[in-house]
Design a protein around this motif. Structure first.
Motif, short mmCIF file in Angstrom:
data_model
loop_
_atom_site.label_atom_id
_atom_site.label_comp_id
_atom_site.label_asym_id
_atom_site.label_seq_id
_atom_site.Cartn_x
_atom_site.Cartn_y
_atom_site.Cartn_z
N GLY A 112 3.98 9.00 -16.77
CA GLY A 112 3.01 9.73 -17.52
C GLY A 112 2.01 8.69 -18.10
N ILE A 113 1.79 7.68 -17.13
CA ILE A 113 0.71 6.48 -17.31
C ILE A 113 -0.17 7.04 -16.65
CG2 ILE A 113 0.08 4.34 -17.38
CD1 ILE A 113 2.91 3.37 -18.02
N ALA A 173 0.80 -0.98 -0.02
CA ALA A 173 0.06 0.01 0.00
C ALA A 173 0.98 1.31 0.07
CB ALA A 173 -0.94 0.00 1.18
N HIS A 174 0.71 1.94 -0.98
CA HIS A 174 1.36 3.36 -1.10
C HIS A 174 0.65 4.29 -0.28
CE1 HIS A 174 -1.48 5.64 -3.51
NE2 HIS A 174 -1.42 4.39 -4.34
N ASP A 175 1.24 5.47 0.35
CA ASP A 175 1.01 6.27 1.37
C ASP A 175 0.31 7.37 0.69
OD1 ASP A 175 3.51 7.33 0.83
OD2 ASP A 175 3.88 7.38 2.78
N SER A 186 -11.82 -7.00 -10.50
CA SER A 186 -12.12 -7.41 -9.04
C SER A 186 -10.65 -7.71 -8.46
CB SER A 186 -12.83 -8.90 -9.27
OG SER A 186 -14.05 -8.73 -9.85
N ALA A 187 -9.79 -7.74 -9.17
CA ALA A 187 -8.39 -8.16 -8.30
C ALA A 187 -7.58 -6.86 -8.31
CB ALA A 187 -7.74 -9.06 -9.20
N PHE A 188 -7.95 -5.68 -8.61
CA PHE A 188 -7.23 -4.42 -8.72
C PHE A 188 -7.21 -4.15 -7.39
CE2 PHE A 188 -7.10 0.10 -9.38
CZ PHE A 188 -5.97 0.49 -10.14
N ASN A 189 -5.85 -3.59 -7.05
CA ASN A 189 -5.42 -2.94 -5.85
C ASN A 189 -5.00 -1.62 -6.24
OD1 ASN A 189 -4.68 -2.24 -3.27
ND2 ASN A 189 -2.74 -3.36 -3.55
N PRO A 190 -5.88 -0.61 -5.84
CA PRO A 190 -5.50 0.85 -6.17
C PRO A 190 -4.56 1.30 -5.38
CG PRO A 190 -7.57 0.85 -4.91
CD PRO A 190 -7.29 -0.87 -5.40
N ASP A 191 -4.14 0.59 -4.25
CA ASP A 191 -3.02 1.20 -3.34
C ASP A 191 -1.59 0.61 -3.72
OD1 ASP A 191 -4.48 2.86 -1.80
OD2 ASP A 191 -5.12 1.37 -0.56
N SER A 192 -1.52 -0.25 -4.99
CA SER A 192 -0.20 -0.95 -5.13
C SER A 192 0.74 0.25 -5.28
CB SER A 192 -0.61 -1.38 -6.50
OG SER A 192 0.65 -1.81 -7.05
N GLU A 193 1.96 -0.15 -4.64
CA GLU A 193 2.99 0.37 -4.77
C GLU A 193 3.57 0.85 -6.19
OE1 GLU A 193 4.88 2.43 -2.96
OE2 GLU A 193 4.41 1.89 -0.90
N ILE A 194 2.93 -0.05 -7.20
CA ILE A 194 3.62 0.09 -8.48
C ILE A 194 2.95 1.27 -9.32
CG2 ILE A 194 3.38 -0.90 -10.86
CD1 ILE A 194 3.79 -3.76 -9.14
N ILE A 195 1.56 1.58 -8.72
CA ILE A 195 0.87 2.61 -9.37
C ILE A 195 1.56 3.95 -9.33
CG2 ILE A 195 -1.26 3.95 -9.16
CD1 ILE A 195 -2.69 1.21 -8.88
N PRO A 196 2.00 4.57 -8.37
CA PRO A 196 3.03 5.71 -8.24
C PRO A 196 4.01 5.76 -9.37
CG PRO A 196 2.44 5.15 -6.01
CD PRO A 196 2.02 4.10 -6.85
N THR A 197 4.68 4.82 -9.37
CA THR A 197 5.73 4.59 -10.45
C THR A 197 5.12 4.73 -11.73
OG1 THR A 197 7.13 2.99 -9.14
CG2 THR A 197 7.96 3.30 -11.35
N LEU A 198 4.50 4.30 -12.19
CA LEU A 198 3.74 4.46 -13.52
C LEU A 198 3.20 5.64 -13.82
CD1 LEU A 198 3.76 1.21 -13.54
CD2 LEU A 198 1.52 1.34 -14.36
N ASP A 226 -0.34 13.26 -7.40
CA ASP A 226 0.77 13.21 -6.68
C ASP A 226 1.79 12.50 -7.35
OD1 ASP A 226 2.98 13.44 -5.11
OD2 ASP A 226 1.68 13.04 -3.00
N LEU A 227 2.80 12.98 -7.71
CA LEU A 227 3.97 12.39 -8.53
C LEU A 227 5.00 11.61 -7.70
CD1 LEU A 227 4.36 14.06 -11.91
CD2 LEU A 227 3.10 12.15 -11.68
N ASN A 228 4.82 11.86 -6.45
CA ASN A 228 5.90 11.20 -5.38
C ASN A 228 5.66 9.46 -5.54
OD1 ASN A 228 7.96 10.72 -3.64
ND2 ASN A 228 6.64 11.43 -1.86
N ASN A 229 6.98 9.04 -5.32
CA ASN A 229 7.00 7.53 -5.25
C ASN A 229 7.96 6.88 -4.51
OD1 ASN A 229 9.23 7.02 -7.12
ND2 ASN A 229 7.80 8.05 -8.70
#
Length: 422
Positions: free
Chosen positions: A136-137, A19-21, A120-132, A407-410
């Motif tokens: 620019g994604i 979970a990203h913060d 159904s399996a999507f985790n919107p708090d994934s740590e991968i998401i801020p990197t994407l 927020d573009l922090n990661n």
């Protein structure tokens, strides 16, 4: 509705590293105008020294010296504005740590899981998401994996509290993984076994489609039929109410898949598509399209040039095959713009390469209000210092999703700052 390996969700959520913060942005409540930027509209060319107005999450106006009373203003002089990038064929948010099975929620067992929904399996708090997002994604196409019919994909935005908030309405997509033969054995008996197994796998797929077609016809006729969710989920394919995405690379296997599509009058999207340009005539005859997801793959044949994979988007373009560029994977989807840049440098050109990861990607999913800077389109925009297809000079400064500044922090940025101060 079953989820993909739903039993794994509890251990996934229990892991502290998933979970990203970062707090999702709130809905746009005030008009925003970005002034004096260079707009890479995708659909209308490049507009120099031009303003862009965002209102209520959408692009409200584009022009010079726009009137925007009461709006927040950003001086974007010397900056470039692009549409948000769309990563096709992605597992972002469905995988956290590739080598940790409890954090991989992308597949289920069985040949027909057409009723399963990747969302159904999507985790919107994934740590991968801020990197994407930092690359620019703004959106990804969540895609399940499987033996044959793997389930349904979904288009999601990468800034939300819940999957319901992330979902973007799009055309239903069913995903079929075509069986592909590896190198044939030199031993006659072993080679014969390989060929028989391949023929049997195709037979099973054909049986699956025949059963689904009969089921759909029976339901239409009002017959009393026991409910079968997987067959019912395939029914929209036969009414052209859903898109069949076929994951396949080699020429022989593309030809096999297209034969099935002719029989059922389907207009497929070939995903992967390394050899799709070799079947251009057949693809165009069927009205098929391609998501080319192999820009950074190695040559598939010993006599191919080392840069063959980079050239294929240009070959598809020259053959008149509609296509988009994808980047299969999860965290590595962040390299999408880099892949498009390589395609641009190997014959495709900058404009078409950018279009292949924005507007054409959106159209591939049946979405008509994303992927370009146009009035009425969603306010998904990137503000960058340079060319976003060049990771050395792009330097993305801001990303807006539906008009909200993200927020573009990661974690990578945080670690960089941590060890910079050591």
């Amino acid at each position: 509705m079953r989820t993909l390996l739903s039993s794994l969700l509890l251990p996934l959520l229990a892991l502290p590293a998933v979970a990203h913060d970062l707090i999702p942005a709130t809905a746009q409540s005030r008009d925003l105008v970005l002034r004096h930027a260079t707009l890479y509209t995708v659909s209308q060319g490049i507009l120099e020294d031009t303003d862009l107005l965002l209102h209520d999450g959408r692009i409200a106006a584009i022009g010079k010296q726009l009137a925007a009373e009461g709006a927040e203003e950003i001086d974007a002089s010397g900056k470039r504005i692009y549409p948000g990038l769309i990563a096709l064929d992605s597992h972002a948010g469905m995988v956290e740590i590739e080598m940790a099975r409890p954090t991989r929620d992308i597949a289920d067992v069985g040949l027909n899981n057409a009723e399963l929904r990747a969302a159904s399996a999507f985790n919107p708090d994934s740590e991968i998401i801020p990197t994407l997002r930092r690359n620019g994604i703004s959106h990804v196409q969540l895609v399940p994996e499987g033996e044959a019919m793997a389930g349904q994909s979904a288009l999601v935005g990468l800034d939300s509290w819940t999957v319901e908030q992330a979902l973007v309405p799009s055309r239903m997509g069913q995903h079929l993984y075509w069986p592909e033969l590896g190198p044939l054995a030199s031993d006659d008996e072993e080679r014969s076994k390989q060929l028989k197994e391949h023929d049997e796998a195709i037979r099973q797929i054909r049986t699956l489609f025949a059963d689904a077609k009969r089921y759909a016809l029976g339901i239409k006729a009002g017959d009393k039929i026991a409910q079968q969710r997987n067959l019912a989920a395939m029914a929209p394919l036969f009414d052209d109410a859903a898109t069949l995405f076929i994951h396949v690379d080699r020429e022989q296997h593309i030809e096999e898949a297209l034969k099935l599509c002719r029989e059922y009058q389907l207009k497929p999207v070939i995903v992967g598509g390394y050899d799709a340009w070799r079947q251009a005539a057949s693809l165009n005859e069927l009205g098929a399209r391609v998501i080319y997801a192999s820009v950074f793959s190695l040559p598939q044949r010993s006599d191919e040039p080392v840069d063959m994979a980079f050239r294929i988007p240009a070959l598809l373009n020259d053959a008149g095959v509609p296509f988009a560029i994808g980047y299969s994977g999860d965290w590595d989807s962040r390299n999408l713009a880099f892949a498009a840049g390589y395609a641009a440098a190997h014959g495709l050109g900058q404009d078409k390469a950018l279009r292949a990861i924005t507007l054409d990607a959106a159209r591939m999913l049946g979405v008509d209000d994303m992927g370009a800077l146009e009035v009425g389109y969603r306010g998904n925009i990137i503000v960058a210092e340079g060319d976003i297809l060049d990771p050395m000079s792009g330097r993305i400064e801001a990303l807006f999703i539906d008009g909200r500044r993200v927020d573009l922090n990661n974690r990578q940025q945080q670690l960089y700052q941590k060890y910079l101060k050591k």
